[in-house]
Enzyme design. Structure first.
Site, mmCIF file in Angstrom:
data_model
loop_
_atom_site.group_PDB
_atom_site.id
_atom_site.type_symbol
_atom_site.label_atom_id
_atom_site.label_comp_id
_atom_site.label_asym_id
_atom_site.label_seq_id
_atom_site.Cartn_x
_atom_site.Cartn_y
_atom_site.Cartn_z
ATOM 1 N N ASP A 118 20.211 39.888 74.045
ATOM 2 C CA ASP A 118 19.715 38.527 73.881
ATOM 3 C C ASP A 118 20.086 37.755 75.149
ATOM 4 O OD1 ASP A 118 22.468 38.771 73.027
ATOM 5 O OD2 ASP A 118 22.384 36.684 72.377
ATOM 6 N N GLU A 183 24.769 37.861 70.960
ATOM 7 C CA GLU A 183 26.014 37.605 71.688
ATOM 8 C C GLU A 183 26.082 36.174 72.214
ATOM 9 O OE1 GLU A 183 28.856 37.411 75.054
ATOM 10 O OE2 GLU A 183 26.712 37.035 75.106
ATOM 11 N N GLU A 184 24.951 35.703 72.729
ATOM 12 C CA GLU A 184 24.963 34.386 73.375
ATOM 13 C C GLU A 184 25.199 33.248 72.394
ATOM 14 O OE1 GLU A 184 25.302 34.224 76.375
ATOM 15 O OE2 GLU A 184 24.196 35.775 77.428
ATOM 16 N N HIS A 244 13.692 0.025 68.138
ATOM 17 C CA HIS A 244 13.346 -0.628 69.399
ATOM 18 C C HIS A 244 14.608 -1.315 69.927
ATOM 19 C CE1 HIS A 244 11.598 -3.398 72.246
ATOM 20 N NE2 HIS A 244 10.346 -2.992 71.970
ATOM 21 N N THR A 346 12.499 2.956 75.566
ATOM 22 C CA THR A 346 13.608 2.045 75.229
ATOM 23 C C THR A 346 13.904 2.155 73.727
ATOM 24 O OG1 THR A 346 11.948 0.316 75.052
ATOM 25 C CG2 THR A 346 13.243 0.362 77.074
ATOM 26 N N ARG A 359 37.054 26.492 75.551
ATOM 27 C CA ARG A 359 37.375 27.894 75.811
ATOM 28 C C ARG A 359 38.801 28.174 75.337
ATOM 29 N NH1 ARG A 359 32.722 30.990 76.987
ATOM 30 N NH2 ARG A 359 31.289 29.421 77.728
ATOM 31 N N HIS A 461 23.491 32.479 82.921
ATOM 32 C CA HIS A 461 23.243 31.245 82.142
ATOM 33 C C HIS A 461 22.594 30.148 82.991
ATOM 34 C CE1 HIS A 461 26.352 32.036 78.710
ATOM 35 N NE2 HIS A 461 25.790 33.148 79.153
HETATM 36 C C1 LIG Z 1 30.703 36.030 81.659
HETATM 37 C C2 LIG Z 1 30.556 36.194 80.158
HETATM 38 C C3 LIG Z 1 31.721 36.979 79.624
HETATM 39 C C4 LIG Z 1 29.240 36.860 79.856
HETATM 40 C C5 LIG Z 1 28.847 36.824 78.386
HETATM 41 N N1 LIG Z 1 27.650 37.537 78.154
HETATM 42 C C6 LIG Z 1 28.576 35.418 77.950
HETATM 43 O O1 LIG Z 1 27.809 34.715 78.557
HETATM 44 N N2 LIG Z 1 29.172 35.015 76.839
HETATM 45 C C7 LIG Z 1 28.962 33.735 76.263
HETATM 46 C C8 LIG Z 1 29.789 32.677 76.913
HETATM 47 O O2 LIG Z 1 29.452 31.497 76.709
HETATM 48 O O3 LIG Z 1 30.778 32.957 77.606
#
Ligand SMILES: CC(C)C[C@H](N)C(=O)NCC(=O)O
Length: 494
Positions: A118, A183-184, A244, A346, A359, A461
């Protein structure tokens, strides 16, 4: 067998291996065009897992993968992993997971190659120089969405196995594939499937190999850690419909103002996460880690120039690498419901939903982070005394992953890299997330290696994602060499 006979036998074996390897490499070189065409066919499928309108394409993509593996004589299954629940409560069928097996010799190691087909969304108007779904070769770089992430690496693994078959050479290890299509968006449904197949498909797997990341520079790399990711939706809802801004502006408390206000409390301009409890959970940087980062060849200025910014958060190598790999960060990705077209509408949007992610690194825990973020956002929202309604949802909760670089899998990786590229690899971590890595480790108890073949500047990405022909072809050779190196690992290593 006496020592002299043994050395002769070993010499003959190593000559035979070298001879086989030369033939395999020649085969790969001779079939480059076929490999590029295979990538072209895969890139043409808009297998965007984040867009439910594209779900039929994703189903087609999984079928194409299965068919390719079937044609190679593998034992292939398309595993149904159920339904995906959408934020509005509707459900949609998840793409099936492809499993395949080549060889079942119990005297050999069995590796399982995990990958995904994907992709992230891509539109020409996002600023791509070429059609993202039409593989375009410019000066040895093959541009197209999903080339590096992760279609070319998956194909390279398939081609590595196919090369052995085409030359009627026995695979040095049994090879299994587990290829997914979500995965994404957090590998929905895969955790449950791994758990369900622990004692069946995965039971005889010794090692898991993932090639879904990139090198740090032009030097090949082995990856021993990834960050996890907690992805949130924060929705603020106010009036019953858009208004509006001239007629209602000044009379109503606007959802967008509330949303921007709370988003601004997540992270400071210097990158400090302001949500209580998050920074505190992060494992301190050890001296050993500091030394490892210090020893890596990495040019901060080059990175800055390539990224196209005139200032980075950190200017020294260790801090920069540490903040890319082993500290958490907050990224705000977008606001749904907000006006974003060209022009000057607007409007006061009635409902806006921010999407942001954090992360994850050791020792953070997504379940705790979910509570911390939800509680914090509700408390800052409450201080605004807004009549609007806030809803916070965590839609992805992926844990970080770390490996032991002393494991024989990494020694085998170094040997394979030495053979193909004639150099030592960088041992690196990855700031991105491969949600399933940690599940594989926790559920199967097996060791994992990440062996990237993507370039440091592949633009995963991003606009103009690419994979160089060099990395694709040499990467295929690397996988061939790696299978041979893994076969040399003594059977007792865990
Ligand atoms: C560089 C990542 C590990 C690659 C991986 N396929 C990915 O994009 N994962 C989702 C993410 O948002 O890190």
């Amino acid at each position: 067998m006496n020592l002299q006979t043994l050395s002769i036998v070993l010499l003959v074996i190593s000559y035979a291996q070298a001879f086989h390897y030369i033939k395999l490499v020649q085969y790969v070189d001779d079939h480059q065009e076929e490999y590029v065409e295979a990538l072209r066919d895969w890139v043409a499928i808009e297998s965007d897992s984040s867009n439910i309108q594209k779900r039929p394409e994703l189903h087609r993509m999984m079928e194409m993968v299965a068919q390719k593996l079937r044609l190679m004589g593998g034992t292939v299954e398309l595993v149904d992993i159920g339904e995906q629940e959408l934020p509005d409560g509707q459900t949609i069928t998840l793409p099936k997971v492809v499993t395949a097996q080549f060889g079942s010799d119990p005297s050999k190691h069995t590796v399982c190659v995990y990958g995904h087909v994907d992709v992230q969304p891509a539109k020409l108007e996002d600023g791509w120089a070429t059609d993202p779904y039409n593989l375009t070769d410019i000066s040895g770089n093959m541009y197209g969405r999903g080339t590096s992430d992760n279609k070319a690496p998956v194909l390279a693994w398939i081609h590595a196995v196919k090369a052995y078959q085409a030359l009627s050479m026995v695979l040095p290890v049994n090879v299994k594939f587990l290829i997914e299509g979500m995965e994404e968006t957090g590998s929905n449904g895969l955790d449950a499937m791994i758990l369900a197949q622990r004692d069946t498909f995965l039971s005889d797997v010794d090692y898991i190999i993932i090639s879904d990341c990139g090198w740090l520079s032009r030097r090949p790399a082995l990856t021993y850690g990834t960050r996890g990711n907690c992805y949130f939706f924060a929705e603020v809802e106010g009036p019953k419909q858009d208004l509006h801004s001239g007629v209602y502006g000044g009379a109503v408390i606007e959802p967008m103002t509330d949303l921007i206000g709370i988003l601004d409390t997540l992270i400071s301009p210097s990158g400090r996460i302001l949500i209580p409890g998050i920074q505190e959970a992060v494992a301190p940087l050890s001296d050993e880690e500091w030394k490892m980062y210090q020893d890596i060849e990495f040019d901060v200025n080059h990175f800055k120039n390539k990224t196209g910014v005139n200032h980075l958060m950190y200017n020294n190598k260790v801090d920069l690498l540490a903040h890319r790999w082993r500290y958490p960060t907050v990224s705000i990705h977008g606001i749904m419901g907000a006006f974003s077209d060209p022009g000057t509408k607007t409007v006061i949007p009635a409902k806006v939903t921010a999407k942001f992610s954090i992360r994850q690194v050791p020792d953070m825990d997504p379940a705790t982070v979910k509570k911390q973020v939800t509680h914090y956002l509700h408390s800052v929202f409450a201080k605004r005394k807004s009549p609007n309604k806030l809803k916070v949802t965590m839609v992805i909760g992926a844990k970080p992953w770390l490996a032991d670089t002393q494991h024989p899998l990494y020694e085998a990786g170094k040997a394979a890299i030495k053979r193909v590229f004639n150099m030592e690899p960088d041992l690196i971590r990855e700031g991105g997330t491969i949600p399933i890595a940690r599940t594989f480790q926790d559920v199967t108890g097996k060791s994992i290696i990440m062996m990237p073949i993507g370039g440091f500047d592949d633009g995963m990405h991003s606009q103009n994602e690419k994979m160089s022909r060099y990395n694709y072809i040499e990467g295929t050779k690397l996988f061939i060499a790696y299978l041979n190196e893994v076969a040399q690992i003594t059977k007792t290593s865990g």
